[in-house]
Design a protein around this motif. Structure first.
Motif, PDB file in Angstrom:
ATOM      1  N   VAL A   1      -5.054   2.012  -0.627  1.00 27.96           N
ATOM      2  CA  VAL A   1      -4.748   3.099   0.310  1.00 27.96           C
ATOM      3  C   VAL A   1      -5.936   3.368   1.232  1.00 27.96           C
ATOM      4  O   VAL A   1      -5.788   3.543   2.449  1.00 27.96           O
ATOM      5  CB  VAL A   1      -4.354   4.382  -0.460  1.00 27.96           C
TER       6      VAL A   1
ATOM      7  N   THR B   1       2.376   9.025  -6.642  1.00 30.43           N
ATOM      8  CA  THR B   1       2.974  10.328  -6.333  1.00 30.43           C
ATOM      9  C   THR B   1       4.267  10.493  -7.121  1.00 30.43           C
ATOM     10  O   THR B   1       4.325  11.238  -8.085  1.00 30.43           O
ATOM     11  CB  THR B   1       3.224  10.462  -4.819  1.00 30.43           C
TER      12      THR B   1
ATOM     13  N   ASN C   1      -7.730   5.398  -4.757  1.00 28.99           N
ATOM     14  CA  ASN C   1      -6.887   4.215  -4.672  1.00 28.99           C
ATOM     15  C   ASN C   1      -7.406   3.263  -3.602  1.00 28.99           C
ATOM     16  O   ASN C   1      -7.324   3.556  -2.408  1.00 28.99           O
ATOM     17  CB  ASN C   1      -5.442   4.632  -4.376  1.00 28.99           C
TER      18      ASN C   1
ATOM     19  N   SER D   1       0.827  -1.208   0.000  1.00 26.31           N
ATOM     20  CA  SER D   1       0.000   0.000   0.000  1.00 26.31           C
ATOM     21  C   SER D   1       0.859   1.256   0.000  1.00 26.31           C
ATOM     22  O   SER D   1       0.534   2.248  -0.656  1.00 26.31           O
ATOM     23  CB  SER D   1      -0.924  -0.006   1.224  1.00 26.31           C
TER      24      SER D   1
ATOM     25  N   LEU E   1      -5.095   9.834  -5.071  1.00 30.00           N
ATOM     26  CA  LEU E   1      -5.001   8.873  -3.979  1.00 30.00           C
ATOM     27  C   LEU E   1      -6.359   8.548  -3.381  1.00 30.00           C
ATOM     28  O   LEU E   1      -6.553   7.474  -2.808  1.00 30.00           O
ATOM     29  CB  LEU E   1      -4.070   9.404  -2.877  1.00 30.00           C
TER      30      LEU E   1
ATOM     31  N   GLN F   1       2.143   1.631  -3.407  1.00 30.20           N
ATOM     32  CA  GLN F   1       1.066   2.154  -4.257  1.00 30.20           C
ATOM     33  C   GLN F   1       1.021   3.677  -4.175  1.00 30.20           C
ATOM     34  O   GLN F   1       0.846   4.365  -5.195  1.00 30.20           O
ATOM     35  CB  GLN F   1      -0.280   1.573  -3.795  1.00 30.20           C
ATOM     36  N   ILE F   2       1.163   4.207  -2.980  1.00 31.11           N
ATOM     37  CA  ILE F   2       1.183   5.667  -2.818  1.00 31.11           C
ATOM     38  C   ILE F   2       2.348   6.263  -3.596  1.00 31.11           C
ATOM     39  O   ILE F   2       2.214   7.291  -4.262  1.00 31.11           O
ATOM     40  CB  ILE F   2       1.267   6.041  -1.326  1.00 31.11           C
ATOM     41  N   SER F   3       3.503   5.584  -3.530  1.00 32.29           N
ATOM     42  CA  SER F   3       4.676   6.073  -4.265  1.00 32.29           C
ATOM     43  C   SER F   3       4.443   6.024  -5.769  1.00 32.29           C
ATOM     44  O   SER F   3       4.862   6.921  -6.506  1.00 32.29           O
ATOM     45  CB  SER F   3       5.902   5.229  -3.891  1.00 32.29           C
TER      46      SER F   3
END
Length: 294
Positions: free
Chosen positions: A156, A135, A153, A127, A150, A130-132
């Motif tokens: 997340v 971003t 997502n 997770s 986000l 996934q944010i990375s």
């Protein structure tokens, strides 16, 4: 030990090969809704079930999140320096080197090697990655970034919900947990077959870039493993948490990097080659780490 490792990884490779075959010969995996189903329903269900079923403490989750973020930061700094030295543009090459395939491949590998508890740790790590992806990945390759991405997502959102449930000691009713378990059981095979299908559709037209792509493919799992080994020395992680973090940090280049490069007119041929070469390189590195270190 070698036999145990082979028995654990063989089903993963067979499912990837099955997805590759189905992608080449059939249209079974062609529907874009299938990928959306996994991303928006399967992975969130997997995350919630794994975290809630093992009753992970909020502090443990925060430790894993912080350690993963530190690994990604360290990999980003090393990769940025490396790309500057070899005179490659960071816009398209930095995200593939930083963000590994912790979803389609990382979670099944963690489950195969470490069981349900290892999978719970893996979905938290995934997770964060996934944010990375949404971003660093989208921001670098597109030149712009919209934070509201986000909010759409699924993993997340599930991570936030899971943290809230753990904070307030909320337990889901047994029927709901059983439903999440059933969704989790179908998610891992579909993820692996979709990875195989994605590999089958990669397009490589310029063979003269093989040398550079090979070098970057070797660099990705190596720098990930080294960075994770350094971080686990600094963080108060359990042996299991440390092992899962190292394994997931050694994962290959993510297919989403190819998709973003295609969307934003990047070097799709090289990134496709990086994915193809980094998968066996990554799995061999994990085998070596398993044999000598984990």
């Amino acid at each position: 030990m070698l036999s145990a490792l082979t028995n654990s990884l063989a089903p993963i490779l067979l499912l990837i090969c099955l997805g590759f075959f189905l992608g080449k010969k059939t249209d079974y995996l062609e529907s874009p809704s299938l990928s959306a189903l996994v991303s928006n329903l399967g992975l969130p269900a997997l995350l919630l079930y794994a975290v809630l079923s093992m009753q992970m403490q909020v502090f443990s989750m925060l430790k894993i999140i912080a350690a993963t973020a530190l690994v990604l930061t360290l990999v980003a700094l090393i990769s940025f320096t490396f790309l500057k030295v070899v005179n490659l543009p960071t816009r398209f090459y930095l995200p593939p080197l930083v963000n590994p395939n912790t979803g389609n491949l990382g979670i099944p590998v963690a489950y195969a090697l470490f069981g349900t508890e290892g999978m719970a740790i893996a979905v938290v790590i995934s997770s964060v990655v996934q944010i990375s992806h949404f971003t660093l990945g989208v921001g670098f390759m597109s030149g712009t970034y919209q934070p509201r991405q986000l909010l759409k997502n699924g993993p997340v959102i599930a991570l936030v919900i899971g943290a809230l449930f753990l904070s307030f000691d909320i337990s889901l009713p047994t029927p709901l947990m059983n439903t999440l378990n059933m969704l989790s059981n179908i998610t891992l095979p579909i993820m692996l077959m979709l990875l195989g299908k994605s590999i089958s559709s990669l397009s490589v037209k310029e063979s003269n870039k093989i040398g550079r792509a090979t070098s970057l493919s070797l660099f990705r799992p190596f720098v990930g493993a080294i960075s994770a080994c350094l971080v686990v020395k600094l963080f108060p992680l359990s042996p299991l948490e440390s092992s899962v973090l190292i394994v997931l940090s050694t994962m290959p280049v993510a297919v989403i990097s190819y998709m973003l490069a295609s969307k934003f007119k990047g070097p799709v041929d090289e990134i496709a080659l990086m994915i193809l070469i980094s998968i066996p390189t990554s799995l061999c590195t994990i085998g070596l780490l398993w044999w000598l270190y984990l």
